[in-house]
Design a protein around this motif. Structure first.
Motif, mmCIF file in Angstrom:
data_model
loop_
_atom_site.group_PDB
_atom_site.id
_atom_site.type_symbol
_atom_site.label_atom_id
_atom_site.label_comp_id
_atom_site.label_asym_id
_atom_site.label_seq_id
_atom_site.Cartn_x
_atom_site.Cartn_y
_atom_site.Cartn_z
ATOM 1 N N PHE A 97 0.830 -1.207 0.000
ATOM 2 C CA PHE A 97 0.000 0.000 0.000
ATOM 3 C C PHE A 97 0.865 1.256 0.000
ATOM 4 O O PHE A 97 0.563 2.238 -0.692
ATOM 5 C CB PHE A 97 -0.920 -0.013 1.223
ATOM 6 N N ALA A 98 1.963 1.231 0.766
ATOM 7 C CA ALA A 98 2.871 2.377 0.783
ATOM 8 C C ALA A 98 3.523 2.585 -0.573
ATOM 9 O O ALA A 98 3.684 3.717 -1.036
ATOM 10 C CB ALA A 98 3.939 2.181 1.863
ATOM 11 N N LEU A 99 3.887 1.478 -1.240
ATOM 12 C CA LEU A 99 4.488 1.598 -2.568
ATOM 13 C C LEU A 99 3.504 2.171 -3.577
ATOM 14 O O LEU A 99 3.877 2.978 -4.441
ATOM 15 C CB LEU A 99 4.987 0.228 -3.044
ATOM 16 N N VAL A 100 2.245 1.774 -3.480
ATOM 17 C CA VAL A 100 1.231 2.319 -4.377
ATOM 18 C C VAL A 100 1.060 3.817 -4.144
ATOM 19 O O VAL A 100 0.897 4.596 -5.096
ATOM 20 C CB VAL A 100 -0.105 1.565 -4.186
ATOM 21 N N CYS A 101 1.113 4.243 -2.883
ATOM 22 C CA CYS A 101 0.978 5.666 -2.576
ATOM 23 C C CYS A 101 2.202 6.464 -3.024
ATOM 24 O O CYS A 101 2.067 7.622 -3.436
ATOM 25 C CB CYS A 101 0.747 5.859 -1.071
ATOM 26 N N LEU A 102 3.378 5.855 -2.946
ATOM 27 C CA LEU A 102 4.604 6.562 -3.311
ATOM 28 C C LEU A 102 4.872 6.552 -4.807
ATOM 29 O O LEU A 102 5.696 7.348 -5.282
ATOM 30 C CB LEU A 102 5.803 5.942 -2.582
ATOM 31 N N PHE A 103 4.197 5.674 -5.536
ATOM 32 C CA PHE A 103 4.475 5.554 -6.971
ATOM 33 C C PHE A 103 4.198 6.849 -7.739
ATOM 34 O O PHE A 103 5.042 7.275 -8.535
ATOM 35 C CB PHE A 103 3.664 4.403 -7.558
ATOM 36 N N PRO A 104 3.069 7.538 -7.548
ATOM 37 C CA PRO A 104 2.875 8.826 -8.258
ATOM 38 C C PRO A 104 3.921 9.874 -7.875
ATOM 39 O O PRO A 104 4.356 10.660 -8.723
ATOM 40 C CB PRO A 104 1.462 9.251 -7.839
ATOM 41 N N PHE A 105 4.303 9.875 -6.596
ATOM 42 C CA PHE A 105 5.321 10.823 -6.165
ATOM 43 C C PHE A 105 6.660 10.524 -6.838
ATOM 44 O O PHE A 105 7.383 11.450 -7.231
ATOM 45 C CB PHE A 105 5.451 10.759 -4.642
ATOM 46 N N TRP A 106 6.981 9.244 -6.985
ATOM 47 C CA TRP A 106 8.213 8.865 -7.666
ATOM 48 C C TRP A 106 8.179 9.295 -9.130
ATOM 49 O O TRP A 106 9.176 9.818 -9.658
ATOM 50 C CB TRP A 106 8.425 7.357 -7.562
ATOM 51 N N LEU A 107 7.051 9.086 -9.805
ATOM 52 C CA LEU A 107 6.933 9.512 -11.196
ATOM 53 C C LEU A 107 7.120 11.018 -11.339
ATOM 54 O O LEU A 107 7.764 11.492 -12.282
ATOM 55 C CB LEU A 107 5.565 9.099 -11.756
ATOM 56 N N MET A 108 6.564 11.763 -10.400
ATOM 57 C CA MET A 108 6.694 13.215 -10.470
ATOM 58 C C MET A 108 8.145 13.643 -10.308
ATOM 59 O O MET A 108 8.652 14.468 -11.081
ATOM 60 C CB MET A 108 5.826 13.857 -9.385
ATOM 61 N N VAL A 109 8.842 13.085 -9.338
ATOM 62 C CA VAL A 109 10.217 13.508 -9.057
ATOM 63 C C VAL A 109 11.160 13.062 -10.163
ATOM 64 O O VAL A 109 11.961 13.855 -10.683
ATOM 65 C CB VAL A 109 10.675 12.951 -7.687
ATOM 66 N N ILE A 110 11.077 11.805 -10.562
ATOM 67 C CA ILE A 110 12.056 11.287 -11.526
ATOM 68 C C ILE A 110 11.846 11.888 -12.911
ATOM 69 O O ILE A 110 12.802 12.135 -13.663
ATOM 70 C CB ILE A 110 12.003 9.740 -11.569
ATOM 71 N N ASN A 111 10.590 12.145 -13.295
ATOM 72 C CA ASN A 111 10.345 12.720 -14.619
ATOM 73 C C ASN A 111 10.586 14.220 -14.656
ATOM 74 O O ASN A 111 10.627 14.798 -15.752
ATOM 75 C CB ASN A 111 8.916 12.421 -15.062
#
Length: 303
Positions: free
Chosen positions: A35-49
């Motif tokens: 669940f934490a990974l699912v929540c962090l996935f959009p944040f990761w996409l925003m930062v890395i892109n």
């Protein structure tokens, strides 16, 4: 004659299966991790892109690991000194507004919650009405600009949000959950209301006040509406208004050009903008996290 004494046998303790307990804990922990990974996935996409090149975003879209890394979006945002000036304005408004808002709201809520205040009902009604109906935009603008003469000043961004009725009622609910015997014992020792509040009430109100201060900080940090109304001087632009103006200019530029790859890094700038905007305010959460849940639940259980 001695009577036989009945032996009381202790209740049998049910033995639990150690393996099933471990599997339950493991399953629950695995669910929380996923669940934490699912929540962090959009944040990761925003930062890395935000570090992806314009060509990569135009061809491949958002990806977990971009093909080309670049700082062009951050260079575009940080060119010149306007971004740093706006950061300073926003930090100053957030700090001053949070302190002023917390002090004014805490004192006003203490007056509303005081049982010996004969005007408590009237003040509560006058606080509740603006929270429900709000105020007219024309009158609000005339008050700030024509009467108070606060246009193009920091106070135009601070004073309108100093007293939030909803935050005040949260504090009122907490104050009323405190035993009034604390005030009576302090009065018997010769303490006045100011000393009672700052020496007794304020220290035991730390969790709820930390929660309210976080709410105020978020309100001031994310606000762009007041600056849009009252700030015309570009040197006084806070961060949110600057980024709004920047995105509007980029959208206008994109309408006047046909080739996507020759435009300014619009998508990358949007992502970098979000990263720069939310970065500092995220650092506030760890400092008040230990008070946050406790502050929200204080007064919810009545003894």
């Amino acid at each position: 004659m001695n009577r036989p004494v009945a032996l009381i046998t202790p209740p049998r303790v049910r033995r639990t299966n150690g393996f099933s307990d471990k599997m339950a804990v493991f399953s629950f922990g695995l669910f929380l991790i996923l669940f934490a990974l699912v929540c962090l996935f959009p944040f990761w996409l925003m930062v890395i892109n935000s570090f992806s090149s314009t060509r990569s975003l135009a061809v491949n879209g958002y990806s977990i690991w971009p093909d080309e890394f670049t700082l062009e979006s951050y260079r575009f945002l940080l060119q010149g000194k306007q971004m740093f000036t706006s950061y300073g304005i926003t930090i100053a408004v957030t700090a001053i507004g949070t302190v002023f808002g917390l002090v004014v709201t805490a004192l006003f809520a203490y007056v509303l919650a005081h049982p010996k205040n004969r005007y408590g009902g009237f003040l509560s009604f006058m606080t509740y009405v603006p929270m429900v109906f709000g105020s007219g935009l024309v009158g609000f603008y005339l008050l700030v600009v024509q009467w108070l003469h606060l246009k193009d000043t920091l106070w135009a961004l601070v004073l309108p949000y100093v007293m939030n009725p909803f935050f005040a009622f949260i504090l009122v609910s907490f104050y009323r959950s405190l035993p009034y015997e604390l005030n009576e014992s302090a009065n018997m020792d010769g303490a006045g209301e100011w000393r009672i509040f700052f020496k007794i009430i304020r220290p035991i109100s730390t969790p709820v006040m930390a929660t309210i201060s976080l709410f105020y900080a978020l309100q001031y940090w994310n606000d762009w509406w007041l600056s849009l109304l009252f700030i015309d001087n570009s040197d006084m632009y806070p961060l949110q208004l600057l980024l709004r103006q920047l995105m509007s200019q980029m959208q206008l530029t994109s309408l006047n050009h046909g080739n996507v790859l020759t435009l300014p890094p619009a998508e990358g700038v949007k992502l970098a903008t979000v990263c720069l905007t939310i970065g500092p305010i995220i650092l506030v959460y760890p400092m008040v996290q230990k008070y946050f849940v406790k502050g929200l639940t204080l007064g919810s259980v009545k003894g």
